[in-house]
Design a protein around this motif. Sequence first.
Motif, mmCIF file in Angstrom:
data_model
loop_
_atom_site.group_PDB
_atom_site.id
_atom_site.type_symbol
_atom_site.label_atom_id
_atom_site.label_comp_id
_atom_site.label_asym_id
_atom_site.label_seq_id
_atom_site.Cartn_x
_atom_site.Cartn_y
_atom_site.Cartn_z
ATOM 1 N N ASP A 69 0.923 -1.270 -0.051
ATOM 2 C CA ASP A 69 0.059 -0.001 -0.149
ATOM 3 C C ASP A 69 0.931 1.190 0.001
ATOM 4 O OD1 ASP A 69 -2.690 -1.005 0.252
ATOM 5 O OD2 ASP A 69 -2.163 -1.684 2.059
ATOM 6 N N SER A 72 -2.580 6.062 2.885
ATOM 7 C CA SER A 72 -3.738 5.419 3.423
ATOM 8 C C SER A 72 -4.930 6.262 2.813
ATOM 9 C CB SER A 72 -4.018 6.073 5.009
ATOM 10 O OG SER A 72 -3.659 7.548 4.934
ATOM 11 N N TYR A 83 -14.445 5.816 4.778
ATOM 12 C CA TYR A 83 -13.755 4.405 4.517
ATOM 13 C C TYR A 83 -12.517 4.380 5.174
ATOM 14 C CZ TYR A 83 -11.527 0.891 1.665
ATOM 15 O OH TYR A 83 -10.902 -0.290 1.166
ATOM 16 N N LYS A 84 -12.665 3.297 6.140
ATOM 17 C CA LYS A 84 -11.280 3.017 6.909
ATOM 18 C C LYS A 84 -11.049 4.127 8.090
ATOM 19 C CE LYS A 84 -8.860 -0.181 3.874
ATOM 20 N NZ LYS A 84 -7.474 -0.359 3.284
ATOM 21 N N ARG A 87 -9.743 2.874 11.553
ATOM 22 C CA ARG A 87 -8.631 1.969 11.854
ATOM 23 C C ARG A 87 -7.771 3.030 12.687
ATOM 24 N NH1 ARG A 87 -6.413 -1.749 6.870
ATOM 25 N NH2 ARG A 87 -8.456 -2.859 7.033
ATOM 26 N N GLU A 119 -4.851 0.890 -3.776
ATOM 27 C CA GLU A 119 -4.586 -0.078 -2.590
ATOM 28 C C GLU A 119 -3.904 -1.075 -3.309
ATOM 29 O OE1 GLU A 119 -7.402 -1.124 0.631
ATOM 30 O OE2 GLU A 119 -8.884 0.334 -0.121
ATOM 31 N N ASP A 144 -6.327 -12.449 2.793
ATOM 32 C CA ASP A 144 -7.345 -11.281 2.748
ATOM 33 C C ASP A 144 -8.592 -11.664 1.976
ATOM 34 O OD1 ASP A 144 -8.828 -8.892 2.487
ATOM 35 O OD2 ASP A 144 -6.668 -7.806 1.936
ATOM 36 N N ASP A 146 -10.884 -9.932 0.722
ATOM 37 C CA ASP A 146 -11.082 -9.058 -0.150
ATOM 38 C C ASP A 146 -10.793 -9.513 -1.527
ATOM 39 O OD1 ASP A 146 -12.731 -7.370 1.723
ATOM 40 O OD2 ASP A 146 -10.608 -5.963 1.720
ATOM 41 N N ASP A 191 -18.380 -4.275 6.192
ATOM 42 C CA ASP A 191 -16.917 -4.463 7.026
ATOM 43 C C ASP A 191 -16.613 -3.589 7.838
ATOM 44 O OD1 ASP A 191 -14.300 -5.279 7.641
ATOM 45 O OD2 ASP A 191 -13.849 -5.638 5.629
ATOM 46 N N ASP A 194 -12.853 -2.081 7.779
ATOM 47 C CA ASP A 194 -12.696 -1.082 6.863
ATOM 48 C C ASP A 194 -13.733 0.033 6.861
ATOM 49 O OD1 ASP A 194 -10.529 -2.263 6.014
ATOM 50 O OD2 ASP A 194 -11.216 -3.324 4.024
ATOM 51 N N ASN A 195 -14.690 0.044 7.666
ATOM 52 C CA ASN A 195 -15.877 0.660 7.887
ATOM 53 C C ASN A 195 -16.790 0.881 6.489
ATOM 54 O OD1 ASN A 195 -17.109 2.549 10.076
ATOM 55 N ND2 ASN A 195 -16.543 4.352 8.692
#
Length: 932
Positions: A69, A72, A83-84, A87, A119, A144, A146, A191, A194-195
């Motif tokens: 990655d 962010s 989103y995220k 975290r 990502e 993962d 995803d 999720d 990851d919000n």
Amino acid sequence: MSGKFGKGCHLHLIDGSAFIFRAYHALPPLTRKSDGLPIGAVAGFCNMLQRYVEGNAGGDVTHVAVIFDKGSHTFRNEMFDQYKANREAMPEDLRPQIPLTRTATEAFNIACKEKEGFEADDIIATLAVQARAAGGRCTIISSDKDLMQLVGDGVEMLDAMKNRSIDRDGVFEKFGVFPDRVVDVQALAGDSVDNVPGAPGIGIKTAALLINEFGDLDTLLARASEIKQPKRRQTLIDHADQIRLSRDLVQLDENTPLDFTLDDLEVREPDPDRLLGFLAEMEFRTLSKRIAEALHVEAPVIEDKTPAPADIPEMEAVPFDPDAYEHVRDAAGLQVWIDRIRERGWVAVDTETTGLDEMVAELVGISLCVDAGQACYIPLIHKDSGTDDLFGSDALAEGQMPLEQCLEMLTPVLEDPAVLKIGQNMKYDAKIFARLGITVAPIDDTMLLSYAMHAGLHNHGMDALSERYLGHTPIPIKPLLGSGKSAITFDRVPLDKAVAYAAEDADITLRLWQTLKPQLHRVGVTTVYETLERPLVPVLAAMERSGIKVDRDTLSRMSNAFAQKMAGLEDEIYQLAGRKFNVGSPAQVGEVLFEDMGLEGGKKGTNGKYSTGADILEDLATIHDFPRRILDWRQLSKLKSTYTDALQDHINPDTGRVHTSYSIAGASTGRLASTDPNLQNIPIRSEEGRRIREAFVAEQGKTLVALDYSQIELRILAHIADIPELKQAFADGIDIHALTASEMFNVSLDDMTPDIRRQAKAINFGVIYGISGFGLARNLRIPRAEAQGFIDRYFERFPGIRTYMDDTKAFAKEHGFVQTLFGRKIHTPEIASKGPRAGFAARAAINAPIQGTAADVIRRAMIRMPAAIADIPATMLLQVHDELLFEVENGSEDALIDAARDVMENAADPVVKLDVKLTVDAGKGANWAEAH
């Protein structure tokens, strides 16, 4: 190979972030000796890359890349700014290691790729689709979820940690749909990590059911009005736009613009100079040697800029080879080992015995190790297995030393102050030797080294430590001993198998010592290990060997009395229920509560029975007598089975005493745990529980003396949280629990009863440890609103406690641990988690500095006690949290109380100067109940 990527090519895509975080969390904190730079995650990352390279050498992999990655912020944040968003921030000691993992990848000559605004998963998706389109294969090395939407048609996943392939069937097992519908399921389920919002109240299983029924997400949303369940139907109708947004968030971008092609990812041989240069820069000695050997070049010389403590050598990468271990058969063979031990100045020692109870187990053999990979086993009383006798032969197997001869030769080494004896849970081995008249000293203990550094992170058993820090799974004991009725003891294990198993234990112990001991000062817990852990071992060993006398007749009488009282309670329960039933059956209790009586709150488990655990009954006990009586009956039943009945079986036939065993590394806070039997959980809140202590008695001509810290945790709280009101109350000699009771229950101090004071005590300690109104209501069996009122009033009176709680939680979240006043670190790995675990972790973090400091204080007292009472005819027998119990000859009670009280009240000195004086209550009597 060179040329264009196409049919016959095989691409490996490694999820770099997964490797980094796995490495960071799996290894202890590690810093570069020369400048203190954190390098633990880099070390683990390099080890994982090297294992990958070794594991795929000569395989069919033609192209490989590690994908990272870049940052962010990605295009998904433009779609949805949350989103995220939840975290946690990256740990401070990991941040400087991230760029070093990129450099490490390049040093291994593996392609290292990332792209701003996208990502790693998007890059992986794009490359996997390109590989598939070109007619090649692709393996994504990640677990993962995803990435599971990509699996199929030549694309598979590999969970490298579990060495397990994930194909289309594996995806179906995880999601209940095949890869082409994974995005639809994720869009519905959302999720939390990851919000991704999803559809409220719909999880993976329900989402899969819906997608399988309607075919795909668009059809489902278009026909949502057809769904039979009203709540589910309305959720999908109301949140359709949110669900579509969620689909866009979880859908990987398979068309990420890349500035490289598959052809740029060809497998390349590493450049030894570049790779070894990087490893030398990081000061990775062991890994440098291993890789240099694999590349057939000279390892670089890495200057050691700071000497390791106690001149412990860097552990060599020696493979474990059970065939290389030595079977010592005679005095000549043992003498060679003794000479090596004396030359070295240390030895890892392990004993094999006939059982786990050190008070009755026989010594079967001894294993020794002075260098990694070089260990031996000295069998002593193994039985001849070459017989058809059903019960086994008692004849000794050949190839063993006489026990007396072996001990005669080894005793001078085991007792030599110039030779360090290293063990894993050394207290056990020390007690085995002590029964044979041998005092093992000095010692180091790998279990306690790990505990001092890693309390709260993982357990400290040898198998767990070996797998975690040595990457080695030890030979299991179960196949050697069997199980159930056919189980054997170690003296009946064939010698060849015994040698491999036993010698490996010593080998592992030495390697763990070489790995962990140099870490102590780097983690900053050398003082904790040297003053609170290691010196406690001989003290506890002596206490456990002393044991305490238990009167069997008293236990029998109590058992009968409990049985009668249980019968009386059963009659009351039957009257309340209106019928007879089996009180000991949770299922029948549930039927009475929720069907016959119609009380609310009944929940059935997967077995179709109502749950009637203590938490449920305690809630109901605030409003009804029946659950109260059930709880009382269960407590008596437990007292009877756990203590008055079971304690009789624990009386040692030779000593007539009960010998508990203390676990030093059992609780992360430093509290000792008592097992076989557990003497620390004898309930003292109820009259029946207190009576159990009557069965613990003094020998003829002796008295039991108990010394107990008075409200030590509240005193420590007053100091740590700097609460003036509490400090003043203690200085004035006011009983804090009575004061709280007076305020909370509107009872004058003169009219205080023990039961009311005990309720106040529950409030004091409950509030300190973050108890909710819900929990306090259960404890006191009072309405929740009333309990919450107590808590609110408490914080109004002592606002500094709320400040302490908030500050402690914030420190734990920032650093990942809390500390006692004596430097003990208690790690809080779940402090950043979500849901119920977060609340539990926060309460534990608030509690730990207080309880841990109290545990450290009594440890310091116990360590000093033997010298302080050496001239008094007394023995320290038990420790129960804040209390020490002694047996003393009649006439010396006052001398013991004076000496022991002085040690206990001043145990914090000189390291910590407490603002509140510690005070100790003392009592004496013919039995423990009288003394307490």
